[in-house]
Scaffold this motif. Structure first.
Motif, short mmCIF file in Angstrom:
data_model
loop_
_atom_site.label_atom_id
_atom_site.label_comp_id
_atom_site.label_asym_id
_atom_site.label_seq_id
_atom_site.Cartn_x
_atom_site.Cartn_y
_atom_site.Cartn_z
N ASP A 441 0.85 -1.20 0.00
CA ASP A 441 0.00 0.00 0.00
C ASP A 441 0.88 1.25 0.00
O ASP A 441 1.65 1.47 0.94
CB ASP A 441 -0.92 -0.02 1.22
N ARG A 442 0.79 2.06 -1.03
CA ARG A 442 1.67 3.23 -1.17
C ARG A 442 1.47 4.23 -0.04
O ARG A 442 2.43 4.76 0.52
CB ARG A 442 1.41 3.90 -2.52
N ALA A 443 0.20 4.46 0.32
CA ALA A 443 -0.07 5.45 1.38
C ALA A 443 0.51 4.98 2.71
O ALA A 443 1.13 5.77 3.44
CB ALA A 443 -1.58 5.68 1.50
N LYS A 444 0.35 3.70 3.02
CA LYS A 444 0.91 3.19 4.27
C LYS A 444 2.43 3.22 4.24
O LYS A 444 3.08 3.51 5.25
CB LYS A 444 0.43 1.76 4.52
N ALA A 445 3.00 2.94 3.10
CA ALA A 445 4.45 2.97 2.97
C ALA A 445 4.98 4.37 3.25
O ALA A 445 6.01 4.54 3.91
CB ALA A 445 4.86 2.50 1.58
N GLU A 446 4.27 5.39 2.75
CA GLU A 446 4.70 6.77 3.00
C GLU A 446 4.58 7.12 4.48
O GLU A 446 5.46 7.80 5.04
CB GLU A 446 3.88 7.73 2.14
N ASP A 447 3.50 6.68 5.11
CA ASP A 447 3.33 6.95 6.54
C ASP A 447 4.43 6.26 7.36
O ASP A 447 4.99 6.86 8.30
CB ASP A 447 1.95 6.47 7.01
N GLU A 448 4.71 5.01 7.03
CA GLU A 448 5.73 4.28 7.76
C GLU A 448 7.13 4.88 7.53
O GLU A 448 7.97 4.89 8.43
CB GLU A 448 5.72 2.80 7.37
N PHE A 449 7.37 5.37 6.32
CA PHE A 449 8.65 6.02 6.05
C PHE A 449 8.80 7.27 6.90
O PHE A 449 9.88 7.52 7.47
CB PHE A 449 8.77 6.37 4.56
N ALA A 450 7.74 8.05 7.00
CA ALA A 450 7.79 9.26 7.82
C ALA A 450 8.04 8.92 9.29
O ALA A 450 8.82 9.61 9.98
CB ALA A 450 6.47 10.04 7.67
N ALA A 451 7.41 7.84 9.78
CA ALA A 451 7.63 7.42 11.17
C ALA A 451 9.08 6.95 11.37
O ALA A 451 9.68 7.20 12.44
CB ALA A 451 6.65 6.32 11.54
N PHE A 452 9.63 6.31 10.37
CA PHE A 452 11.02 5.85 10.44
C PHE A 452 11.97 7.05 10.52
O PHE A 452 12.92 7.06 11.31
CB PHE A 452 11.32 4.98 9.21
N VAL A 453 11.70 8.05 9.70
CA VAL A 453 12.52 9.27 9.73
C VAL A 453 12.43 9.92 11.11
O VAL A 453 13.44 10.38 11.67
CB VAL A 453 12.07 10.25 8.63
N GLU A 454 11.22 9.96 11.68
CA GLU A 454 11.05 10.54 13.01
C GLU A 454 11.86 9.78 14.06
O GLU A 454 12.46 10.38 14.96
CB GLU A 454 9.57 10.55 13.39
N ASP A 455 11.90 8.45 13.94
CA ASP A 455 12.69 7.65 14.88
C ASP A 455 14.16 8.02 14.79
O ASP A 455 14.83 8.20 15.81
CB ASP A 455 12.52 6.15 14.57
N LEU A 456 14.70 8.08 13.57
CA LEU A 456 16.11 8.40 13.41
C LEU A 456 16.42 9.80 13.93
O LEU A 456 17.45 10.01 14.61
CB LEU A 456 16.51 8.28 11.94
N ALA A 457 15.54 10.73 13.64
CA ALA A 457 15.75 12.10 14.10
C ALA A 457 15.68 12.17 15.63
O ALA A 457 16.48 12.89 16.28
CB ALA A 457 14.71 13.02 13.48
N ALA A 458 14.76 11.44 16.24
CA ALA A 458 14.64 11.43 17.70
C ALA A 458 15.86 10.82 18.35
O ALA A 458 16.34 11.27 19.41
CB ALA A 458 13.38 10.67 18.11
N ALA A 459 16.40 9.74 17.74
CA ALA A 459 17.61 9.13 18.28
C ALA A 459 18.79 10.08 18.21
O ALA A 459 19.59 10.20 19.16
CB ALA A 459 17.93 7.85 17.50
N ALA A 460 18.89 10.83 17.09
CA ALA A 460 19.96 11.81 16.95
C ALA A 460 19.80 12.94 17.96
O ALA A 460 20.79 13.43 18.55
CB ALA A 460 19.99 12.35 15.53
N LYS A 461 18.57 13.35 18.20
CA LYS A 461 18.32 14.43 19.16
C LYS A 461 18.65 13.97 20.58
O LYS A 461 19.23 14.74 21.36
CB LYS A 461 16.83 14.84 19.08
N ALA A 462 18.30 12.71 20.91
CA ALA A 462 18.63 12.19 22.24
C ALA A 462 20.14 12.15 22.46
O ALA A 462 20.64 12.40 23.55
CB ALA A 462 18.02 10.80 22.42
N LEU A 463 20.86 11.84 21.39
CA LEU A 463 22.31 11.80 21.47
C LEU A 463 22.87 13.20 21.69
O LEU A 463 23.78 13.40 22.50
CB LEU A 463 22.89 11.19 20.18
N ALA A 464 22.30 14.17 20.98
CA ALA A 464 22.78 15.55 21.11
C ALA A 464 22.49 16.10 22.49
O ALA A 464 23.27 16.87 23.03
CB ALA A 464 22.13 16.42 20.04
#
Length: 464
Positions: A441-464
């Motif tokens: 499902d393309r729409a779900k794939a886009e939502d999951e990609f956005a959540a994945f990006v948020e995870d990576l960004a949150a991990a980087a922010k926690a490190l900072a």
């Protein structure tokens, strides 16, 4: 009842000659008693001399004779009767793997071959001066004596190997049922011996044990495989096995010290990482190395503050020898760029260093690594962390999370929060980028990609 008395437990020629005559005369297996030695074992022993008259021709395939030569050496008393039953029925059934008699005889042959291999591998000669224990065997002088306890009747069958291997050495091999004595010209047989008649350690063994300890490679240790190939029953006859317990117990400390030594020698983390990578290239800790093209080690700066841990290499990673260079790697690069993380600034690796796959035609399809394979690679993961010392370790997927936390967890239960790791630093669990590639499902794939990006960004922010 006909009694056939064979000269010894490994008397193949005697069995073959008797079996040929009995089979040609059509004597059924139920009317034959097979025994070894001169002592009758049955009330019908007096009928052993009953004449046999040939009434048919029995043709025997070469494969039957080959199997019989090995099976005769087995310790099962029923082997003679079992072989004759197959011969009397139809020796051509040797080609039928479904025949229970054939399966049993082939199992016997395998066990005999394994015992022959064990004798060749685990006989250890010790130097002694000729003594009354070996009278009349060549001129007085140095003799090398070994003790071995075979599981089957394989000593005579193995004699040629030792004569050819140690042709110029005067040696004796003592076993409970039979002893062999070689004086560099003539091989003699003697009666069985006891363990007490074999010598203890000699001075050369101290040198051998020092060498064995020096070449022991803890990175290639597979305890289960070692015990399968070198069962504990043979340990008491081998000088190096006195060291095995300690070497196995201290394997991890020795490995850690190996890496630490590289760091101490000038504090060169790059050199230490290269040494670790080169050692991992020869890893045989689990069976995955047998089929994968190569070990796919981590890559990135040893000074990276963030480490990303995937599950295992894929097909393209296995071919290239680098992590995350296939479709999942492209997805990860996109997500990291969207999260503002420069891939060059992180260290990227996998929980398992070899590609596990199933073949479907010419394609190699990813297969999930099991708990044992993840555990086998844990030492490499721990050494990478010891070198990099990341402030944040991000586990991509369930297998990576298991490596990170040392136990099985679900993504749903651990995703999206900072984890304090016992060995220091922080941890974060999220999905593996390959998950995004499998979403139809393309729409779900886009939502999951956005959540994945948020995870990576949150991990980087926690490190900072």
């Amino acid at each position: 009842m006909r009694v056939v008395t064979l000269a010894s437990e490994d008397d193949f020629e005697g069995w073959r000659d008797a079996a040929r005559g009995l089979a040609q005369a059509g004597v059924p297996p139920s009317e034959i008693l097979w025994q070894v030695g001169e002592t009758p074992t049955d009330l019908f022993a007096g009928e052993a001399a009953m004449p046999v008259v040939a009434s048919r021709v029995v043709k025997v395939p070469p494969r039957f004779l080959d199997l019989a030569r090995s099976a005769i050496l087995h310790g099962d008393p029923a082997r003679f009767a079992l072989l004759y039953a197959l011969l009397a029925d139809d020796p051509r059934r040797i080609a039928d793997p479904a025949d229970p008699r054939v399966r049993r005889l082939e199992a016997m042959a395998r066990e005999v071959r394994r015992d022959i291999h064990k004798m060749r591998a685990f006989v250890r000669f010790r130097e002694v001066r000729d003594s009354p224990a070996f009278p009349g065997i060549g001129a007085p002088g140095v003799r090398y004596v070994a003790w071995f306890e075979p599981a089957h009747h394989i000593v005579r069958a193995n004699a040629r190997f030792f004569v050819e291997r140690f042709a110029t050495m005067r040696w004796s091999i003592l076993t409970p049922a039979l002893s062999l004595h070689w004086d560099a010209e003539v091989l003699r047989e003697g009666p069985g011996a006891s363990r007490a008649e074999a010598p203890g350690e000699d001075p050369v063994e101290d040198i051998w044990k020092t060498y064995y300890a020096a070449i022991f490679n803890p990175a290639r240790l597979k305890t289960g495989a070692m015990l399968r190939e070198m069962p504990r029953k043979y340990w008491k006859n081998m000088p190096e096995t006195a060291l095995v317990r300690e070497l196995v117990a201290t394997a991890r400390q020795r490995e850690t010290a190996m890496v630490a030594a590289h760091v101490r020698s000038g504090g060169d983390a790059d050199a230490a990482w290269r040494a670790l990578r080169d050692e991992a290239a020869h890893c045989t800790r689990c069976d995955l190395h047998r089929h994968a093209m190569r070990t796919v080690f981590g890559e990135g700066s040893p000074d990276a503050r963030m480490m990303l841990v995937g599950e295992q290499p894929g097909d393209q990673e296995d071919l290239a020898g680098r992590p995350f260079v296939g479709p999942a790697g492209e997805m990860l690069d996109r997500a990291m760029a969207a999260a503002g993380i420069d891939r060059a600034s992180v260290y990227v690796t996998n929980a398992v260093k070899h590609f596990k796959f199933e073949r479907r035609g010419k394609r190699r399809i990813h297969a999930r690594p099991d708990a044992g394979e993840i555990q086998a690679c844990r030492w490499w993961y721990e050494q990478e962390r010891a070198l990099v010392k990341p402030g944040m370790t991000v586990a991509l997927g369930a297998s990576a999370a298991r490596q990170l936390l040392g136990r099985a967890v679900t993504i749903a239960a651990t995703r999206g929060r900072v984890l304090e790791l016992p060995e220091g630093g922080l941890g974060w669990v999220t999905i593996h980028p390959s998950y995004l590639l499998r979403l139809p499902d393309r729409a779900k794939a886009e939502d999951e990609f956005a959540a994945f990006v948020e995870d990576l960004a949150a991990a980087a922010k926690a490190l900072a």
